[in-house]
Design a protein around this motif. Structure first.
Motif, PDB file in Angstrom:
ATOM      1  N   ALA A  17      19.433 -18.360  -0.295  1.00 60.22           N
ATOM      2  CA  ALA A  17      18.324 -17.450   0.262  1.00 60.22           C
ATOM      3  C   ALA A  17      17.012 -17.772  -0.851  1.00 60.22           C
ATOM      4  O   ALA A  17      17.377 -17.972  -1.992  1.00 60.22           O
ATOM      5  N   PHE A  18      15.922 -17.626  -0.268  1.00 57.20           N
ATOM      6  CA  PHE A  18      14.696 -18.158  -1.209  1.00 57.20           C
ATOM      7  C   PHE A  18      13.490 -17.253  -0.319  1.00 57.20           C
ATOM      8  O   PHE A  18      13.775 -16.738   0.865  1.00 57.20           O
ATOM      9  N   TRP A  19      12.445 -17.178  -1.103  1.00 53.14           N
ATOM     10  CA  TRP A  19      11.243 -16.679  -0.652  1.00 53.14           C
ATOM     11  C   TRP A  19      10.138 -17.594   0.205  1.00 53.14           C
ATOM     12  O   TRP A  19      10.113 -18.759  -0.187  1.00 53.14           O
ATOM     13  N   LEU A  20       9.656 -17.239   1.422  1.00 50.17           N
ATOM     14  CA  LEU A  20       8.506 -17.722   1.717  1.00 50.17           C
ATOM     15  C   LEU A  20       7.169 -16.838   1.988  1.00 50.17           C
ATOM     16  O   LEU A  20       7.423 -15.734   2.265  1.00 50.17           O
ATOM     17  N   ASN A  21       6.266 -17.442   1.273  1.00 48.13           N
ATOM     18  CA  ASN A  21       5.035 -16.760   0.942  1.00 48.13           C
ATOM     19  C   ASN A  21       3.970 -17.235   1.776  1.00 48.13           C
ATOM     20  O   ASN A  21       3.890 -18.471   1.881  1.00 48.13           O
ATOM     21  N   VAL A  33     -19.817  -8.507  -1.839  1.00 43.16           N
ATOM     22  CA  VAL A  33     -18.807  -8.096  -0.838  1.00 43.16           C
ATOM     23  C   VAL A  33     -17.346  -8.349  -1.432  1.00 43.16           C
ATOM     24  O   VAL A  33     -17.044  -9.047  -1.981  1.00 43.16           O
ATOM     25  N   LEU A  34     -16.612  -6.890  -1.341  1.00 46.40           N
ATOM     26  CA  LEU A  34     -15.323  -7.413  -1.857  1.00 46.40           C
ATOM     27  C   LEU A  34     -14.225  -7.958  -0.751  1.00 46.40           C
ATOM     28  O   LEU A  34     -14.200  -7.506   0.453  1.00 46.40           O
ATOM     29  N   GLN A  35     -13.478  -8.908  -1.149  1.00 49.94           N
ATOM     30  CA  GLN A  35     -12.641  -9.495  -0.334  1.00 49.94           C
ATOM     31  C   GLN A  35     -11.197  -9.688  -0.859  1.00 49.94           C
ATOM     32  O   GLN A  35     -10.991  -9.518  -1.828  1.00 49.94           O
ATOM     33  N   LEU A  36     -10.292  -9.325   0.492  1.00 49.04           N
ATOM     34  CA  LEU A  36      -8.899  -9.489   0.140  1.00 49.04           C
ATOM     35  C   LEU A  36      -8.147 -10.374   0.497  1.00 49.04           C
ATOM     36  O   LEU A  36      -8.264 -10.799   1.557  1.00 49.04           O
ATOM     37  N   ALA A  37      -7.233 -10.961  -0.290  1.00 44.11           N
ATOM     38  CA  ALA A  37      -6.420 -12.262   0.180  1.00 44.11           C
ATOM     39  C   ALA A  37      -4.978 -11.603   0.522  1.00 44.11           C
ATOM     40  O   ALA A  37      -4.320 -10.898  -0.253  1.00 44.11           O
ATOM     41  N   VAL A  38      -4.631 -11.448   1.691  1.00 41.05           N
ATOM     42  CA  VAL A  38      -3.465 -10.814   2.349  1.00 41.05           C
ATOM     43  C   VAL A  38      -2.315 -11.560   2.287  1.00 41.05           C
ATOM     44  O   VAL A  38      -2.592 -12.729   2.901  1.00 41.05           O
ATOM     45  N   ARG A  39      -1.286 -11.324   1.657  1.00 45.08           N
ATOM     46  CA  ARG A  39      -0.099 -12.252   1.571  1.00 45.08           C
ATOM     47  C   ARG A  39       1.226 -11.655   1.985  1.00 45.08           C
ATOM     48  O   ARG A  39       1.254 -10.323   1.858  1.00 45.08           O
TER      49      ARG A  39
END
Length: 243
Positions: free
Chosen positions: A101-105, A118-124
């Motif tokens: 098992a491992f992670w996918l981001n 402007v505040l920007q959000l990087a959604v993960r």
């Protein structure tokens, strides 16, 4: 008053930003069948044009580099479109005796903002990938029924112990212990690795005779309910509960 209005406005803006987050995946976990050369994940963009960055990492960040790769690691994804991500195995380096098992981001990188502050959000988004080597013994669907539960006591302390003798990972959540007419919720979810176990602390006065109810998360991301009747240190096999 101005502070309250500012806070309310910021909260509303963040809520709208989260509601309009651009990407979604076609599942909450990925099952990589080792009989095939690759596994795939579909990323959909419900917002404006973005870049999508994807990478893999071990469950334990201290572990060595994974023998897996993902392509494309970085791609432009126009509004309303989707992208297929392919997970590839190097052919060696993962166990052929048990599941890995491992992670996918997958991270959304918004376009550069125009003029002004402007505040920007990087959604993960992060999901688990389960690689199953070809010819693996047993059945992932039956692995939850092979768990063994028991009560442990040592030096005045009590634990709930689970052992996973199967070759597959089993994720348990929503545990509740019913004992002496009382119920004790054990909120901490845990993924039990193949051939490994897990434990949860319990009140010292927990009775030897108890019932344990919990859920497991299956290959499709759905919950299934189980119950085990605990009799002290004797291992107890769970039974699947009908919906």
């Amino acid at each position: 008053m101005k502070t309250l209005l500012h806070a309310a406005g910021l909260a509303a803006w963040l809520a709208m930003s989260q509601a309009s987050a651009g990407i979604s995946l076609n599942g909450t976990r990925v099952i990589f069948d080792g009989a095939h050369p690759e596994a795939s994940v579909t990323v959909r963009n419900h917002g404006a044009d973005i870049l999508v960055q994807s990478w893999l990492e071990a469950l334990d960040s201290d572990k060595a580099e994974l023998p897996f790769a993902i392509t494309p690691p970085l791609t432009r994804l126009p509004a309303g479109q989707e992208q297929l991500l392919r997970i590839l195995y190097a052919g060696a380096g993962a166990s052929d005796q048990q599941e890995t098992a491992f992670w996918l981001n997958v991270q959304e990188i918004p376009q550069a903002a125009g003029k002004g502050n402007v505040l920007q959000l990087a959604v993960r988004q992060r999901v688990k990938v389960f690689y199953r080597p070809p010819g693996l013994d047993g059945d992932a669907l039956q692995a939850p029924e092979r768990l063994r539960w028991r009560l442990r006591r040592e030096r005045g302390n009590s634990w709930l112990q689970a052992d996973n003798p199967s070759r597959y990972h089993v994720t348990v959540t929503g545990l509740t212990l019913l004992s002496g007419g009382k119920s004790k919720e054990i909120s901490r979810a845990q993924m039990l690795a193949p051939g490994a176990g897990g434990q949860w602390p319990l009140p010292a006065d927990t009775a030897n005779d108890a019932r344990l109810r919990y859920q497991i998360i299956n290959d499709f991301g759905a919950s299934q309910a189980f119950e085990a009747r605990l009799q002290g240190v004797a291992p107890a096999q769970p039974q699947r509960l009908e919906p």
